[in-house]
Design a protein around this motif. Structure first.
Motif, PDB file in Angstrom:
ATOM      1  N   ASP A 177       8.405   9.927   1.417  1.00  0.00           N
ATOM      2  CA  ASP A 177       7.531   8.698   1.876  1.00  0.00           C
ATOM      3  C   ASP A 177       6.093   9.006   1.324  1.00  0.00           C
ATOM      4  O   ASP A 177       5.250   8.010   1.490  1.00  0.00           O
ATOM      5  CB  ASP A 177       7.866   8.343   3.315  1.00  0.00           C
ATOM      6  N   GLU A 198       3.575   0.245  -8.292  1.00  0.00           N
ATOM      7  CA  GLU A 198       4.502   0.505  -7.229  1.00  0.00           C
ATOM      8  C   GLU A 198       5.543   1.622  -7.417  1.00  0.00           C
ATOM      9  O   GLU A 198       6.122   1.901  -8.456  1.00  0.00           O
ATOM     10  CB  GLU A 198       5.120  -0.781  -7.032  1.00  0.00           C
ATOM     11  N   ARG A 224       9.159   3.400  -5.555  1.00  0.00           N
ATOM     12  CA  ARG A 224      10.284   3.014  -4.597  1.00  0.00           C
ATOM     13  C   ARG A 224      11.299   3.779  -4.811  1.00  0.00           C
ATOM     14  O   ARG A 224      11.795   4.187  -5.957  1.00  0.00           O
ATOM     15  CB  ARG A 224      10.730   1.549  -4.657  1.00  0.00           C
TER      16      ARG A 224
END
Length: 324
Positions: free
Chosen positions: A266, A277, A279
């Motif tokens: 994370d 971004e 993910r």
């Protein structure tokens, strides 16, 4: 020759490059005069296609008239010699530079439904040999346009070897340049890390990638690019396969790697100039993507690697069920 499922698109070898013909002017003349010889036209990056019963095909023309010095020899498709040339684009429906209207061009081609499009729009539906022909044509024609003068002394160069090289006034040969780039599938706990480029629309994700720098090994490039774009450290870096991406001159080198032991998955730090971004995605999320998620185009090595990763999970699940 058909597509090779163990290789990504554009890399199956379906196009016969026929190097011996390009090395001989006599063979090139004979290939051009072959009644089966084909000519592919490009307008910048765009290609002409026609509709067929099972999708679209390239709108080839017969090779006719005189072969221009700037025409390039692609190789052979099902034994037929294939050439390519650049032609001026029509602007807003106006006649092309040679005075022929787009409709007139379609008439001469014998294809009333011919239209021009970017290869990314239709490439996944074309036969593999045609896809590879587009790639070779794009790479060679774009290089020809930029290589008219020698980088050594600024003198003019002329095309040789069917467009695969150029010759300067001192006898020096010049060849197309290929820029290597690494692209990496990063795994951790049955998830894969994808990033969204800062220039893309929201929701579009792909594998992390970047160009190899001077004096750098491929593995070094993988470690550096991934860390610069995501802050992630890697281990178990392994080469997978490569894909030419000649739009105009890249070579994509595919790798797989794992998040380094002890790293926090994370703790992602996106480079704001490159990535908007980051993910982690599960196989289920990629197998049937939500409408808000756009994956790489089917023609790309990124999509090929993602699809294979998803399929590995399906195979593993099937093996588990079979043992019960």
């Amino acid at each position: 020759m058909t597509s090779n499922p163990t290789r990504p698109p554009l890399a199956s070898g379906a196009l016969d490059r026929d190097a011996s013909t390009r090395m001989s002017e006599e063979r090139l003349r004979n290939a051009w005069r072959d009644p089966a010889a084909l000519l592919l036209r490009l307008r910048g990056v765009e290609i002409p296609v026609v509709s067929s019963g099972d999708g679209v095909r390239l709108a080839w023309r017969p090779a006719s008239g005189d072969r221009a010095a700037t025409d390039v020899y692609l190789g052979r498709i099902d034994g037929a010699p294939a050439f390519a040339r650049s032609e001026p684009a029509a602007v807003d429906g106006a006649p092309a530079a040679d005075g022929a209207s787009p409709a007139g061009e379609r008439e001469r081609a014998g294809a009333a439904d011919e239209h021009w499009t970017h290869p990314f729009q239709v490439g996944a539906g074309l036969p593999e040999a045609e896809r590879e022909a587009i790639g070779v044509a794009s790479a060679l024609l774009r290089w020809q346009e930029a290589a008219g003068f020698s980088p050594r002394d600024g003198g003019p160069t002329e095309p040789i070897q069917g467009g695969w090289a150029r010759l300067d006034a001192h006898g020096g040969e010049h060849f197309p340049r290929t820029d290597p780039a690494v692209i990496v599938l990063i795994e951790h706990d049955d998830r894969v890390l994808l990033g969204s480029n800062a220039l893309w629309e929201s929701g579009r994700f792909s594998l992390l990638a970047g160009f190899v720098e001077a004096g750098e090994s491929l593995e070094q490039a993988v470690e550096r690019e991934v860390f610069e774009e995501s802050g992630v450290r890697l281990e178990e870096i392994a080469y997978v396969t490569s894909q030419p991406w000649p739009f105009p001159r890249s070579l994509m080198l595919g790798f797989r790697a794992r998040l380094a032991a002890g790293s926090d998955p994370d703790a992602l730090v996106a480079d704001p100039t490159e990535i908007s971004e980051l993910r982690w995605f599960t196989r289920d999320e990629l197998r049937e993507p939500h409408e808000s998620l756009t994956l790489p185009m089917p023609l790309s090595i990124a999509r090929w690697m993602i699809d294979r990763w998803v399929a590995e999970g399906d195979t593993a699940a099937g093996d588990v069920r079979a043992t019960r």
